[in-house]
Write an enzyme that holds these catalytic residues in place. Structure first.
Site: not given
Length: 371
Positions: A34, A324, A327
């Site tokens: 991600s 978040d 990240h």
């Protein structure tokens, strides 16, 4: 007289066509999780998605794109820094025609080095599938420009691979007494991960990769999600930090070993731990007000659950190190890329990206001079 002139014109057209391909030859390919997924998971039935607001709030379109960021992610900023267009997710229908020659992003949120990492997300593109797509990509490009030019394009391309963090966060430490933690002590698990990562890198090499940035894990215990779950006093979670501190040096050693076996520097180890710790340990020095609280989230440190339209949302993303629970913000990503591009040996082992690009350009020039 017409025949030699026609022959000359045809020859010039062929040379110019070859040079046009070579001008575009610095393709960019991205593999991983991600941290570098630019939207592949949007095309999959999976819960590992970033396709709803407020993701993308600072992206040029101001819309979510599947990037786990408020704006640009690391591959985007690398492309921007070297004067290239961002590469499309491989699963995007728009990745066709001449866009294929720019490269592709194969990354998928939730994956790890191991195939059982991220099983809770169900349908994600695990590393063997990312590599299979890379092979498929080359077959598609060969149909456009031929096998030899495709091999040249891949050999001269820049490649980024970012994987490993999920093997700890979403596997070994996902639940108490996880299957992997019962199977391996942490040192043995790290050695197993490194051995499996080596197989991935060698497969990349077999598929034509010659200029590969290999990132280690960041400081896993310092992200807001782990602070919320494991840190009553706000200090980095010791066990996750121990994992990162075992993994990263062994990754550098493995990369050096692989380069030695190949006989030249193909893989370049990125010290993502050091890059992140710079602004985590002293956020104010880098223009952040905090490196503990995520911009978007809820609960302690905004580190519980997903970032959604119902989450707390900071008004100024530029002053938060984390977007978040897991990240970095776009601004933090920009600092990371700055170190990838020009960082010293403390940040980049075997050479920084500027060095890599110089090597690629010299190879392209050498090929052009022989044409």
């Amino acid at each position: 007289m017409d025949f030699p002139l026609a022959t000359l014109i045809i020859g010039l057209v062929l040379v110019l066509g070859t040079l046009a391909i070579q001008a575009e030859a610095r393709a960019f390919f991205v593999f991983g999780d991600s941290l570098v997924d630019s939207g592949n998971n949007n095309y999959l039935l999976t819960s590992a998605r970033a396709d709803s607001p407020p993701y993308g709030i600072d992206y040029p379109s101001r819309r979510p794109t599947g990037r786990f960021s408020n704006g640009l992610n690391i591959p985007d900023i690398i492309s921007e820094s070297i004067g290239e267009q961002p590469v499309e997710p491989y699963l995007s229908p728009s990745l066709e025609g001449d866009r294929l020659l720019n490269g592709a992003n194969f990354a998928s949120a939730g994956i790890g080095i191991l195939n059982d990492t991220g099983i809770q997300f169900i349908n994600i593109i695990r590393m063997p599938n990312q590599l299979q797509y890379f092979q498929q990509y080359q077959q598609r490009v060969s149909q456009r420009i031929g096998d030899a030019q495709t091999q040249q394009l891949v050999n001269q391309a820049l490649i980024l691979i970012t994987v490993g963090g999920n093997d700890f966060v979403n596997n070994y430490y996902l639940v108490p007494y996880s299957a992997r933690s019962r199977q391996y002590s942490l040192p043995d698990y790290v050695r197993y991960l490194i051995s499996e990562y080596k197989k991935i890198l060698m497969r990349l090499y077999d598929l034509g990769a010659r200029n590969v940035l290999v990132t280690g894990t960041g400081p896993l215990g310092c992200v807001p999600a782990e602070l919320a779950q494991r840190s009553p006093d706000g200090s980095c979670a010791a066990e996750l930090q121990r994992a990162a501190n075992l993994f990263n040096p062994q990754l550098v050693q493995m990369v050096s070993q692989v380069n030695s076996e190949i006989g030249t520097d193909v893989f370049f180890a990125v010290n993502a731990y050091r890059m992140n710790m710079d602004f985590i340990s002293n956020p104010q020095a880098y223009g952040f007000v905090t490196s503990k609280i995520a911009c978007c989230g809820q609960g302690a440190y905004n580190g519980i659950g997903l970032c959604t339209v119902l989450s707390n949302l900071c008004p100024n993303r530029d002053i938060y190190a984390f977007w978040d629970a897991f990240h970095p913000s776009e601004r933090a990503n920009r600092y990371i890329v700055q170190q990838i591009l020009r960082g010293s040996a403390d940040y980049m082992h075997h050479g920084n990206l500027s060095t890599v690009l110089t090597t690629i350009d010299s190879r392209i020039s050498a090929v052009a001079s022989r044409t």
